[in-house]
Design a protein around this motif. Structure first.
Motif, mmCIF file in Angstrom:
data_model
loop_
_atom_site.group_PDB
_atom_site.id
_atom_site.type_symbol
_atom_site.label_atom_id
_atom_site.label_comp_id
_atom_site.label_asym_id
_atom_site.label_seq_id
_atom_site.Cartn_x
_atom_site.Cartn_y
_atom_site.Cartn_z
ATOM 1 N N ASN A 64 12.390 2.597 0.364
ATOM 2 C CA ASN A 64 11.450 3.532 0.320
ATOM 3 C C ASN A 64 10.768 3.597 1.747
ATOM 4 O OD1 ASN A 64 10.878 4.500 -2.428
ATOM 5 N ND2 ASN A 64 10.950 2.335 -2.681
ATOM 6 N N ASN A 65 11.558 2.766 2.601
ATOM 7 C CA ASN A 65 11.313 2.699 4.022
ATOM 8 C C ASN A 65 9.916 2.603 4.158
ATOM 9 O OD1 ASN A 65 11.639 3.431 6.792
ATOM 10 N ND2 ASN A 65 11.370 5.545 6.465
ATOM 11 N N ASP A 78 2.751 -0.693 3.290
ATOM 12 C CA ASP A 78 3.006 -0.773 4.970
ATOM 13 C C ASP A 78 1.740 -1.984 5.165
ATOM 14 O OD1 ASP A 78 5.185 0.627 5.004
ATOM 15 O OD2 ASP A 78 4.327 2.140 5.980
ATOM 16 N N TYR A 118 -0.977 2.815 4.251
ATOM 17 C CA TYR A 118 -1.128 4.113 3.247
ATOM 18 C C TYR A 118 -2.543 4.481 3.172
ATOM 19 C CZ TYR A 118 3.738 4.642 1.811
ATOM 20 O OH TYR A 118 4.943 5.021 1.342
ATOM 21 N N GLN A 144 -3.226 6.650 5.566
ATOM 22 C CA GLN A 144 -2.497 8.078 5.510
ATOM 23 C C GLN A 144 -3.196 8.844 4.288
ATOM 24 O OE1 GLN A 144 1.474 6.790 5.460
ATOM 25 N NE2 GLN A 144 1.357 6.123 7.652
ATOM 26 N N GLY A 145 -4.181 8.546 3.750
ATOM 27 C CA GLY A 145 -4.607 9.031 2.324
ATOM 28 C C GLY A 145 -3.598 8.808 1.101
ATOM 29 N N LYS A 146 -2.467 7.711 1.245
ATOM 30 C CA LYS A 146 -1.720 7.608 0.129
ATOM 31 C C LYS A 146 -1.942 6.470 -0.924
ATOM 32 C CE LYS A 146 2.153 7.954 2.646
ATOM 33 N NZ LYS A 146 3.343 7.903 2.722
ATOM 34 N N ARG A 180 -3.574 18.252 -8.795
ATOM 35 C CA ARG A 180 -4.483 19.123 -7.857
ATOM 36 C C ARG A 180 -3.894 20.575 -7.464
ATOM 37 N NH1 ARG A 180 -3.963 14.180 -5.255
ATOM 38 N NH2 ARG A 180 -5.570 12.812 -5.385
ATOM 39 N N TRP A 215 -8.269 21.398 -1.617
ATOM 40 C CA TRP A 215 -7.200 21.132 -2.679
ATOM 41 C C TRP A 215 -8.538 20.526 -3.700
ATOM 42 C CZ3 TRP A 215 -2.482 21.717 -3.668
ATOM 43 C CH2 TRP A 215 -1.584 22.219 -2.917
ATOM 44 N N LEU A 216 -8.307 20.649 -4.989
ATOM 45 C CA LEU A 216 -9.054 20.408 -5.864
ATOM 46 C C LEU A 216 -8.618 19.830 -7.262
ATOM 47 C CD1 LEU A 216 -12.418 20.658 -6.598
ATOM 48 C CD2 LEU A 216 -11.793 22.834 -7.700
ATOM 49 N N LYS A 217 -9.073 18.619 -7.567
ATOM 50 C CA LYS A 217 -8.499 18.228 -8.774
ATOM 51 C C LYS A 217 -8.831 19.110 -9.922
ATOM 52 C CE LYS A 217 -7.807 13.566 -11.144
ATOM 53 N NZ LYS A 217 -6.506 13.406 -10.392
#
Lengths: 1026, 555
Positions: A504-505, A559, A575, A578-580, A682, A689-691
């Motif tokens: 997954n790099n 990471d 992450y 990066q928001g992940k 979302r 963007w909204l859930k």
């Protein structure tokens, strides 16, 4: 029966007084854990006499003359002999004047002489392994006493729901196993010590050698689809206990309530039976401090592993390319000498008003694989204190446990089977690194187990306190508050060097998960008993409230700058920036509230009757059906006490009993009945963007408990001078209004499933328990204990007038190939029925032929859905076990056999790794031997079903007991034992170990592609009491 | 006396029971009760958009399978030990599905669930006072119209799948099926009543939502395929709506000048975008356009590792086992592309969001190198080369090679792979950006061309098609490729639909309209009975709603 009415008790003034007392208090009643109920006896002239016998009472033999009160004895000597029921003198038996510390022990000839104090009323005879006996001294001078072996005693006290009864008083199907009958040796779970000991109780584990694996328990077969198939566990009176909080050395007895006439007192949770665990307690009026040291060390070896092609055979069969190395993947995953070290020490004692017991244990266990392990320690404290002249009593239990668990990956053993054996473990280019292959479902299992960290720390803290008021000699009321908490902290880390990171790099993945559970219990029970002449009455009433809360937090990041941080610096991962990164938290709660009552009545110990009622509500039920009513009645008739049988030469005791009861199940998820909204994915809302949110479920305000209607008929017998005893039970359990996640009408509903009460299952069976003293001599004895159970679980219906469904399929067979579902649960068929193609041989090209619907042989590639049929069943119909205990002088030998019969196992190893058509991967040797003719792809057919029947010598235990009383000032008893578990198995089954295939629940009888190793364990144990 | 006592105690017990009924309402912590959900404007939008998010999911799973794997362009071949999946792909390809088929049951449930979300939100929003949330009554009406429009979109898809379906307007009442005519009329009415209340493009605020253009496109689809639904054609009505859209009556759109404009990372800005499902990294995934199609080691070629690969779906083969071209009228999709077509180049990422080609075929190389990507199954350790053929080449000349070219005889490298939506390497700024096209102006142009053709005006049809096609070729090649009026035949029109909308989940509908879906044959598929035009009403639905009746498709 006319006698019954004629001999009605005569109410006295005291009686009326009590009645008034009860009514005016409006408080009501309840029970004492294991005393009181069995002992309450109405004495007309001494209502307020304090109960001084407390916990030590096990049973009472009443003399013919009752009224001894007020009679003053002068100081004098008495003497006598103590013998067993064979007439053999018992040396070392203890005789104590009740309520004092004055006592003696018997000589080698079983003789004693005791000088009585002036106020002595009762003397107590005790000896290890025998029932204690109390005798009122009266005016006699000599006492010939016979102590009976405890196991065969009809007066043995059996713990039941909210109380206890003498074995002879039972009218329902209850089996109790006491600690001395537990299986010795290494055990991961307390319930493994009674595996096979209770007819109808199935203890199953698919990885018994994994120190972190749990066991699944099931009583009288599975009969629910979604509301749970496991029994309710009650530990020291607290319903909903967790068996992993308790160690085997702390258990005094385990009672198994199998039918609803006994279990309905637990209402919405009683339908799968109840397991009541009672821990050991301190003894009042102990003559000394009892210290017990009980420990063992254990190791294990692989008992059987899959026979796969060696590297040479792999190449010879041209399975795949030669990658240069020669690796035995399976062996690489096995720990060479796994050690389990289990240390236990307990201290207990007591005075007239106080008793306590404290225990501490430590256990460290390696798994058979190179990754798993477990370390735990815990303390348990029990105390009881009387005050106010015995009117008030405080009883408490506190148990604390800490575990550190390291988990393995069962999939690694799947890899070990299928990986190319010429693949190296380490990278040939850099021997410091693991070799990491690419490909679908292909990884280096050694690297995975060695590199990945996956573990948890757990803390358990359980405490309960009981405030008991002995209002009258025969009336008490008590309040119990209890709290059970568990905290679990999971830690997962996969470093940058793992295949997962490379594929997954990224540079590592770490997860933390913290979850906690908090169960609180409040119970108020009141207990009343009354004996008038031949009539015995016991009443119980109670109120119960419990709530169960759990909440948790989880976060994951990726990471990391360094692998050295592992899971301890979650915020350092890239992450997050990066928001992940992922995070979530959750919380939920459910509650139960109930009132209940029970009446036990017996006449002259001949006619026995019991009735109970529980009215209980669960927050999980729909608003229209919050509460349910759970009644039970049962009756017993002791034929052996009737005139026509009294003269029988061979019948010692014979009791016929019958019971009816309705118990419930509520083991489905919370929040299934109310309408809730939950977030989904979302979507873009006006540029941001909204859930999105929408209905999470199809609400069902009518959702209610699932009910099991039980009928049970049983026969308890003790025959041939008490040498043969046992119980026979025949039962039927109809489970109605089954809670099931049913297909909903879409449209108009939104979600495709709705929780409803639909359908009926039926379990029917026969159970037999036999205890036989084959030989009983002074230096030599041989006992056999046999247990057998036959059960059949059938789906009667899956439909009602609103929802109808002829069947549902279960267990999607795994990839590669995803050949469809393994089970079809269908009306009129047994639970756990395999549904697939019928094998009809091979054609000349080695392709599978199957029978089509019309019964013609066709190529399997031409199959249609219609060609499938019911081809087998994964639930053993018959479970048998036999325990042989041979004692010779100081030695004892236990040989414990058990087996399952009349069922099929779907051998996925054969199906996925037993055919040559599977490309590239390594295969079982069977692919080139028994399956050599097959050239085509796997098909899910009965070709891969095998009879699972087996008989196993499960335990051999050789023990040596040494009575040290004469030899040592401190040590009183020593026991050394050596136990081997899983000695050998007789079976035609070709997979690993049929006993390791899960047979409980709704997916019984499938041997997984990559099972955890099956092992043989060796235990050396030492028990010493001081 | 004793009996009296028992009674007394029981009555005390009863008092207890009555007094002790604790409050057992469920306490909610990590979820929201329906009653307390609507707290602010975002809650309203989150409810409104629930059905959209579901529509995205629906369109990238069962709907895609049902429209494409039953047609003549895509197939999910079994690949050795992988991909048999209970035979479901074989049944979809051969039209041998039953009323038990899980994919088709999901088509039913998924569509009606979308309608359920719309109905639920509609019922909720109607009871709300928008002014309390800082919004206006007009916004509320727009929201209601929007929900009714997307409900019609679902209804039309379900009509297309099942032929005879119920019309449901709330989440509680069981309904019997309405006739196809009633369904047709209901959809037409819903669109006509609501279209004018919707916003008109360009309106950035409504990206990903129902606009007038989207509503009109639903009407175009309804009219274009009316023969299949109600047995009558509506070419003129269809042409009129198409013309109105092209004339800008329902918003401003134009055909994208490049073939990749509608599919690249900035495709939401394409002038032909009418309704796209918005995608963005870590927000809404378009992983469906990658996962089912690519090989486990394709990540080495793309440098993209964020999604898994299932190595499932590829194009149906153009070549037989001997490498000779198939000659059937239908199928062989890759061969149907002209070799000069820019789209037919192998996919290659050029950096900065620029790429060429929309197919992955031939030898695969690790990104940025000439080092071959290796196979892991039949070609374990050998170079991975995607081929336009299906067969057990690894077993040649024996074993399963003898079974020929079938859905069940694929290998790990079987099939040309489809990459209409480009995949960018990890951490490329364009990563996961391409939105999913649901409606784009080319569809309106092609629909109008077909109406003109059906009405006899081949010349206009050719002009219209050329107006889109021109972007697929180099200018120097165009002259020889542009359609003339004579070249427009039914077959050519069907082929051209197939080329332009390859993988845009309309192939089954197009084949039905051209009368080829059941009667037509291609590759491993024989002619099938006419009742296979519609899917059977799933047994699940029949079992749960006694008012539903099986249709001819259930026979």
């Amino acid at each position: 029966m006319s006698r019954f009415f004629k001999k009605k008790g005569v109410p006295t003034g005291k009686f009326r007084l009590q009645l008034f007392f009860i009514l005016s208090l409006t408080l009501v009643f309840l029970f004492p854990p294991k005393h009181g109920l069995a002992n309450g006896r109405f004495k007309s002239n001494n209502v307020f006499a304090s109960d001084q016998n407390g916990f030590s009472v096990k049973d009472t033999i009443k003399p013919q003359t009752i009224d001894v009160a007020g009679e003053q004895q002068s100081s004098r000597s008495i003497s006598g002999t103590v013998k067993d029921n064979k007439g053999i003198p018992i040396p070392g038996a203890t005789i104590i004047v009740k309520g004092t510390t004055i006592g003696v022990t018997t000589s080698l000839d079983g003789i004693f002489t005791l000088k009585l104090p002036a106020n002595a009323k009762t003397i107590v005879f005790t000896f290890v392994g025998m029932k204690s006996q109390e005798i009122e001294v009266g005016t006699k001078a000599t006492f010939p006493v016979v102590l009976l072996d405890e196991t065969l005693g009809l007066d043995e006290v059996v713990v039941i729901g909210y109380g206890s009864l003498q074995k002879k008083e039972l009218t329902s199907s209850i089996t109790s196993v006491s600690s001395k009958d537990f299986l010795e040796g290494s055990a991961n779970n307390a319930m493994q010590v009674i595996n096979g000991k209770v007819a109808g109780l199935s203890v199953s584990s698919s990885a018994p050698s994994d120190p972190n694996a749990g066991v699944s328990l099931q009583i009288r077969g599975a009969s629910s689809i979604k509301a749970g198939t496991g029994p309710l566990v009650v530990i020291d009176g607290v319903p909903g206990g967790d068996l992993s909080t308790i160690v085997q050395q702390d258990i005094e007895s385990i009672s198994v309530l199998k039918d609803a006439s006994s279990a309905a007192i637990y209402g919405t949770r009683g339908a799968n039976g109840v397991i009541i665990v009672t821990t050991k307690k301190g003894t009042r009026n102990a003559d000394k401090v009892n210290v017990v040291y009980d420990s063992y060390v254990s190791t294990m070896t692989v008992a059987r592993k899959p026979e796969i092609l060696s590297a040479a055979e792999f190449l010879e069969k041209k399975r795949d390319v030669d990658l240069g190395a020669r690796t035995d993947w399976y062996s690489e995953l096995i720990r060479k000498t796994p050690i389990e070290n289990n240390q236990f020490l307990s201290v207990s004692s007591g005075t007239q008003n106080t008793s306590y017991r404290a225990s501490v244990n430590y256990r460290k266990a390696d798994g058979i694989d190179i990754a798993s392990g477990r370390e735990e320690y815990g303390v348990r404290l029990n105390f009881s204190q009387k005050a106010l002249d015995g009117k008030f009593e405080l009883i408490g239990n506190v148990a604390n446990r800490y575990t550190k668990e390291k988990y393995t990956d069962y999939g690694a053993f799947n890899q070990a089977m299928q990986l190319n054996p010429t693949m190296p473990v380490y990278d040939p280019a850099d021997p410091n690194k693991y070799f990491l292959p690419y490909g679908y479902d292909t990884y280096n299992p050694v690297a995975k187990l060695k590199l990945d960290q996956n573990g948890a720390e757990r803390k358990f803290l359980n405490a309960d306190l009981t405030f008991k008021f002995n209002i009258l000699d025969n009336l008490d009321t008590q309040v119990m508050i209890a709290q059970q908490t568990t905290d679990k902290d999971d830690n997962i880390f996969s470093p940058s060097t793992s295949a997962e990171s490379r594929d997954n790099n990224r540079r590592g993945r770490a997860e933390r998960r913290y979850e906690k559970w908090n169960d609180r219990t409040f119970e108020w029970t009141t207990n009343y008993s009354l004996d008038i002449d031949a009539h015995k009455l016991k009443l119980l009433a109670g109120y119960s409230y419990q709530d169960f809360t759990n909440s948790g937090f989880w976060s994951q990041n990726f990471d990391f700058p360094s692998d050295a941080l592992t899971y301890n610096a979650l915020g350092e991962g890239l992450y997050l920036k990066q928001g992940k990164a992922d995070m979530s938290s959750w919380k939920g709660k459910n509650q139960l509230a109930a009132v209940f009552g029970r009446v036990n009545y017996s006449f002259d110990d001949i006619y026995l009757f019991s009735a109970s009622l529980r009215y209980e509500g669960s927050s999980k039920f729909g608003t229209n059906n919050k509460y349910g009513l759970f009644p039970a009645v049962s009756a017993g008739w002791r034929l052996s006490k009737m005139e026509f049988m009294k003269s029988s030469a061979f019948v010692n005791d014979l009791k016929l009993r019958a019971g009816f009861g309705v118990a419930g199940r509520e083991g489905f998820d919370r929040y299934t009945s109310p309408a809730t909204y939950s977030g989904a994915g979302r979507y873009l809302a006006e540029g941001a963007w909204l859930k999105v949110f929408g209905p999470a479920n199809n609400p069902n305000p009518d959702l209610k408990w699932e009910k099991a209607i039980n009928y049970n008929v049983g026969l308890d017998f003790t025959l041939f001078n008490s040498r043969l005893s046992g119980a026979l039970d025949i039962y039927q359990r109809m489970s109605k209004d089954m809670i099931y996640n049913y297909d909903a009408p879409v449209p108009p509903m939104i979600q495709d499933q709705i929780w409803v009460n639909v359908g009926t299952t039926q379990n029917r069976g026969i159970e037999l328990n036999l205890d036989y003293q084959v030989i009983k001599k002074e230096d030599f004895s041989y006992d056999i204990n046999m247990v057998g159970s036959y059960n059949k679980s059938i789906i009667k219906s899956l439909s009602n007038d609103r929802y109808n469904r002829p069947f549902f399929d279960d267990y999607g067979l795994p990839s590669p190939g995803n050949p469809g579902n393994a089970y079809r649960n269908m009306e009129g068929h047994e639970l756990g029925s395999f549904y697939g193609l019928r094998y009809a041989g091979l054609d000349d090209q080695g392709r599978f032929l199957i029978y089509n619907k019309a019964g013609e042989k066709i190529l399997s590639t031409l199959k249609t859905e219609e060609d499938k049929a019911f081809i087998g069943n994964g639930i053993p119909k018959l479970q048998l076990s036999m325990n042989n205990i041979i004692r010779y002088k100081n030695f004892d030998l236990t040989l414990y056999f058990r087996g399952y019969f009349k069922y099929d196992i779907l051998n996925l190893k054969q199906m996925y790794y037993g055919l040559q058509s599977v490309s590239n991967v390594n295969l079982l040797k069977d692919a080139f031997t028994r399956n050599a003719a097959i050239k085509s792809e796997k098909e899910f057919s009965d070709y891969f079903l095998e009879k699972g029947d087996f008989l196993k010598l499960d335990v051999v235990n050789l023990g040596y007991n040494l009575d040290m009383k004469e030899k040592s000032k401190y040590i009183s008893n020593l026991r050394l034992y050596f136990a081997v578990k899983n000695v050998f198995t007789i079976t035609n089954y070709t997979g690993l170990d049929p006993a390791q295939v899960q047979i409980n629940g709704l997916q019984p009888g499938i041997e997984d592609k990559g099972s955890y190793p099956t092992v043989r364990s060796f235990t050396l144990g030492l028990k010493a009491s001081f | 006396m004793k009996r009296f006592k028992v009674k007394s105690i029981l009555s005390v017990l009863l008092v207890f029971m009555l007094a002790s009924c604790a409050n057992l309402d469920e306490e909610l912590f990590d979820r929201i009760g329906k009653e307390t959900y609507y707290q602010n404007k975002n809650a309203i939008l989150a409810s409104l958009l629930r059905t959209y998010e579901h529509g995205h999911w629906y369109s990238t799973s069962e709907r895609w399978y049902a429209q494409e794997l039953t047609g003549d362009q895509f197939v999910w071949t079994q690949k050795g030990r992988h991909g048999y999946d209970g035979g479901q792909w074989v049944r979809l390809h051969n039209h041998t599905w039953t009323a038990e088929e899980a994919t088709l049951a999901s088509c039913w449930n998924g569509g009606f669930t979308g309608i359920g979300y719309a109905n639920n939100s509609m019922a909720d929003l109607e009871t709300l006072d928008y002014t309390k949330f800082g919004m206006t009554e007009a916004e509320k009406q727009t929201h209601i119209s929007e929900l009714k429009t997307i409900r019609s979109w679902y209804q039309l898809m379900l009509l297309d799948f099942f032929g005879t379906i119920p019309i449901v307007e709330n989440i509680t009442d069981l309904k019997p099926q309405s006739t196809p005519q009633e369904n047709f009329a209901w959809i037409e009415k819903e669109i006509k009543e609501n279209i004018s209340k919707l916003p008109k493009a360009p309106i950035a605020k409504y990206e990903g939502r129902m606009t007038q253009g989207a509503a009109a496109t639903i009407l175009v689809r309804l009219y274009l395929n009316s023969q299949a639904y109600i047995g009558a054609t509506k070419w003129a009505e269809c042409a009129q709506v198409c013309q109105d859209i092209l004339d800008g009556k329902y918003g401003t759109y134009s055909v994208d000048p490049t073939w990749y404009g509608p599919f690249n990372a900035q495709n939401d800005k394409s002038p032909e975008a009418i309704w796209y499902f918005p995608h963005a990294k870590n927000q809404l995934d378009g992983n469906f356009y990658y996962a089912p199609f690519f090989h486990y080691n394709s990540r080495q070629a793309t440098g993209f590792t964020q999604w898994g690969e299932w190595n499932g779906i590829g194009l149906q083969p153009s070549l037989d086992l001997d490498g000779k071209p198939y000659t059937s009228a239908l199928g062989r999709p890759f061969a149907k592309f002209n070799d000069k077509d820019l789209r037919k180049k192998p996919y290659n990422y050029l950096g900065n969001g620029k790429y060429e080609g929309m197919f992955v075929y031939g030898p695969q190389y690790k990104r940025g190198t000439t080092e071959p990507v290796l196979g892991t199954e039949e070609y374990n350790g050998k170079p991975l080369v995607f081929v336009d053929q299906v067969g057990r080449f690894s077993e040649k000349p024996a074993g399963r090679w003898l079974e020929g070219s079938k859905v069940i005889t694929g290998e790990e490298n079987t099939g040309v792979r489809w990459m209409k939506y480009p995949i960018f390497p990890d951490y490329d700024p364009n990563e996961m950006e391409p939105d999913g096209a649901e409606m784009r102006l080319s569809e309106i142009v092609y629909s109008l061309a077909e109406c003109k053709f059906r009405l006899g005006d081949k010349a206009t049809a050719a002009t219209l098609l050329n107006s889109v096609r021109v972007r697929n070729f180099a200018p120097e090649d165009w002259a020889s490729i542009a359609y003339t009026a004579d070249q427009i035949t039914e077959q050519e029109l069907l082929d051209e639909w197939g080329r332009e909308f390859l993988g845009e989940r309309r192939r089954r509908t197009d084949l039905i309209r051209f009368g080829k879906f059941t009667a037509g044959t291609w590759w491993d598929k024989q002619a099938t009975p006419a009742n296979k035009k519609f899917f059977p009403i799933p047994n699940k639905a029949l079992n749960t709603n006694p008012l539903l009746k099986p249709t001819e498709a259930n026979n």
